[in-house]
Design an enzyme around this catalytic site. Sequence first.
Site, PDB file in Angstrom:
ATOM      1  N   HIS B  95     -43.947  27.914  46.080  1.00 11.94           N
ATOM      2  CA  HIS B  95     -43.877  26.445  46.007  1.00 11.94           C
ATOM      3  C   HIS B  95     -45.200  25.828  46.436  1.00 11.94           C
ATOM      4  O   HIS B  95     -45.921  26.391  47.261  1.00 11.94           O
ATOM      5  CB  HIS B  95     -42.698  25.905  46.826  1.00 11.94           C
ATOM      6  CG  HIS B  95     -42.774  26.182  48.299  1.00 11.94           C
ATOM      7  ND1 HIS B  95     -43.356  25.310  49.186  1.00 11.94           N
ATOM      8  CD2 HIS B  95     -42.336  27.232  49.035  1.00 11.94           C
ATOM      9  CE1 HIS B  95     -43.251  25.806  50.418  1.00 11.94           C
ATOM     10  NE2 HIS B  95     -42.643  26.977  50.356  1.00 11.94           N
ATOM     11  N   ASP B  97     -45.427  22.463  47.386  1.00 13.13           N
ATOM     12  CA  ASP B  97     -45.278  21.334  48.323  1.00 13.13           C
ATOM     13  C   ASP B  97     -45.373  21.866  49.747  1.00 13.13           C
ATOM     14  O   ASP B  97     -45.310  23.082  49.976  1.00 13.13           O
ATOM     15  CB  ASP B  97     -43.949  20.599  48.115  1.00 13.13           C
ATOM     16  CG  ASP B  97     -42.728  21.474  48.390  1.00 13.13           C
ATOM     17  OD1 ASP B  97     -42.772  22.671  48.014  1.00 13.13           O
ATOM     18  OD2 ASP B  97     -41.742  20.985  48.975  1.00 13.13           O
ATOM     19  N   GLU B 163     -39.512  22.500  47.556  1.00 14.60           N
ATOM     20  CA  GLU B 163     -38.869  23.528  48.381  1.00 14.60           C
ATOM     21  C   GLU B 163     -38.604  23.034  49.788  1.00 14.60           C
ATOM     22  O   GLU B 163     -37.566  23.317  50.380  1.00 14.60           O
ATOM     23  CB  GLU B 163     -39.728  24.796  48.410  1.00 14.60           C
ATOM     24  CG  GLU B 163     -38.992  26.050  48.869  1.00 14.60           C
ATOM     25  CD  GLU B 163     -38.974  26.255  50.378  1.00 14.60           C
ATOM     26  OE1 GLU B 163     -38.141  27.023  50.874  1.00 14.60           O
ATOM     27  OE2 GLU B 163     -39.807  25.623  51.100  1.00 14.60           O
TER      28      GLU B 163
END
Lengths: 451, 451
Positions: B95, B97, B163
């Site tokens: 992920h 983020d 996430e």
Amino acid sequence: MADGRWIDRVEELEDVFIKRLEDAVKIPSISAYPERRGDVFKMSEWVAAKLRAFGAEVSIKPLGKQEGTELELPPLVLGRYGRDPEKPTILVYSHYDVQPASIQDGWKYDPFVLTIEENGRLCGRGTSDDKGPLIGWINMIEAFQKAGTDVPANLVFCFEGMEESGSFGLREALEDEADKYFANVDALCITDVVWVSDEQISIPQGLRGVLFYILTITGANQDAHSGGFGGQISEPMTDMVNIMSSLVDSSGKILVPGLYDNVQPVTQEEYDSYNKLNISEDSLLGGTGGRNLHETLADTLISRWKKPSLSLHRIQNATPGEGASTSIPAKLLGKFSIRTVPNMKAQDIDKLVQRHIRERFDSLGSKNDLEINCVAAADWFYESADHWNYKAAIQATQNVWGVNPALTCEGGSIPIILDFKKILKKNVLLLPVGRPTDGAHSTNEKLDNSN
Amino acid sequence: MADGRWIDRVEELEDVFIKRLEDAVKIPSISAYPERRGDVFKMSEWVAAKLRAFGAEVSIKPLGKQEGTELELPPLVLGRYGRDPEKPTILVYSHYDVQPASIQDGWKYDPFVLTIEENGRLCGRGTSDDKGPLIGWINMIEAFQKAGTDVPANLVFCFEGMEESGSFGLREALEDEADKYFANVDALCITDVVWVSDEQISIPQGLRGVLFYILTITGANQDAHSGGFGGQISEPMTDMVNIMSSLVDSSGKILVPGLYDNVQPVTQEEYDSYNKLNISEDSLLGGTGGRNLHETLADTLISRWKKPSLSLHRIQNATPGEGASTSIPAKLLGKFSIRTVPNMKAQDIDKLVQRHIRERFDSLGSKNDLEINCVAAADWFYESADHWNYKAAIQATQNVWGVNPALTCEGGSIPIILDFKKILKKNVLLLPVGRPTDGAHSTNEKLDNSN
């Protein structure tokens, strides 16, 4: 007009009395708010002026600064009315400060403007707790004066301005004045109580005491994630619920061995008299919607007046910045309290409780640490109704209401009453003026005109 | 330069790799803050551009609006590198983020500026979780290209941008693409995990599952004063601590009958291998200062990897405007969770738990009402290390670090891993890149340069 029974004057003076209450309600003497402290002082002056106006000697006792602040404490307003050595001298306690109130809290009317409803209810902050009852004493003197009759007792007034905010300075002042201003007091009368129910006129003889406990259980320095550490580390919550579950059962029975040993048995006479009281199921539950553990009225009343109880209040995470919902709390505070009745001894009870909890904890084989602290204690209070102070109150109630008041108790604890009793060592009468639904600490406080 | 082993290229490319991480850390792609959503999108474009630069086909899959808001969800960045039918195809999940971070939280450096310490630590938000590991895949392709060697597998990328904020939309996207973009995937590799300890290189084979419960016990409509009502009304807290104390004991043993029935026994081989792991006492306790319930390293690890656990999280007053410290709570929420392991079945466990609690409550003869709700459930996860996907990871670890990785488990639950497993039905490899002390969700996140 200076003739006839004083009681007949009361009705004639109704408008005067209501105007007096109106003036008092107008002063927002909220002791909890520092910015209202000026109004509490203003209220003390108002009370002093009224007492003086009816011929009482008044003495203002300053109490110094509020601990830890620069705020001046409102003074005790001490007063004396009558010095006849033939008459008993009664110390009258009341308070002139009030709880906070604001129209935003849901009041129907401005809480600091007296509003009279059609049913005769006098609405406003302080009407019941405790400006109304305080003014009652002044009104009584006026009625006697108008009737040309002597008040049958010498009165010593002790009016406080911090009752709703911890009664700071009161105990020290009582100790200080015990042999001075209060030297010749024969008995006390405190009006800061209410009837047992709206329907049942009553005089309480007793109050339960209280022991407040904090259990601290520590297992770690910080909350841990239950995924990573569940099953691996010792969890304080497990010990906490185990210990708490060993204190009381679902029927309300306290499980600490020996705790009931000195509880004074209820007499058949008391039992029968309690069963005859006029208390509705609603009044009994006080609007909580709680489920009564008892079948008869007498058993219900006995459970809160004549029996000890143990309530588990809460379990609090003591780690700053409480963790996620799946965390294992590292340190917990468990809070519970025990209400005590005659003839339990606080010190003995504390020993029993500490020993029981320690034994229970030891039996768990826990790796956590336990601390047991009794952080507050107030004794129970009980007066015999055979004392002349009570007999007079019973007689007076018959005269005014035409009925015998029920002799009851209250389940709660009022520490200042204990202080009066302990320091002045005289009979203390708790004389209710208001009703339980007056909303003393809530919104829309009222006093029924009949009271 | 297009020759030699790809691993030799890694050192030459160090500056390029660090510059790449620096660029990624600079974008504050915090998925939790709506006002940072633009940066999360910017980060998705950055990732897509890097993939394209090294010859991957990229497909941006929009996920629509975040439920209940007007916010667009950041897209899945899907990519494909290599289509050789002779090679296995590996789906790679990561992920882009990050968790929130601010210098005010106590960071030594600006969290969004990559800072390299003398010891080679790369400090900044996302370095370990999960931008560092994500960029690792891009760097790997670059190293192979520079070495003139083919990557030995076809890669399918699935990079998410939510996430840290609930992976909204991921599950639906997986279901949607299972027979499309992910149709030919042979196995999965997820890098969003860390070593078992700073000292012990490891590959986790398993995760525990979780069942989260809320018990609701109601006795009244509003909190009551324990002075007035203690002993008279039925108190929910008494039942709550009684039920909770019947679930688990102070040694961590779960008391629900039948709960251990399907727990897979630990083999002597596993026990011996766990005892040989290089994990310090500090690492074992993860800085919590908790007290270990177990004597040996193996017993400790087994308690969190191979055994179920039951943690009591909290008891919460559910009455709005929590009452005074001496109140009797009218309604309580009791929260606990059970971590599950192979071969426990969530449905069976739930039945055992519900039956046990209901029987216990019935035995109390309480007047309160009880509700039992399992509000969240995630299965355990376990893969055999005999699968070629794991064998390849073990071999690769030997090649890079020169040691055999320990085969371990994690005590926690990672629901998205379960989703991947359930939906794509392929072997899932959890390949750690960071270390447990990286501070993934905390301040001063770092990645060791050696990782």
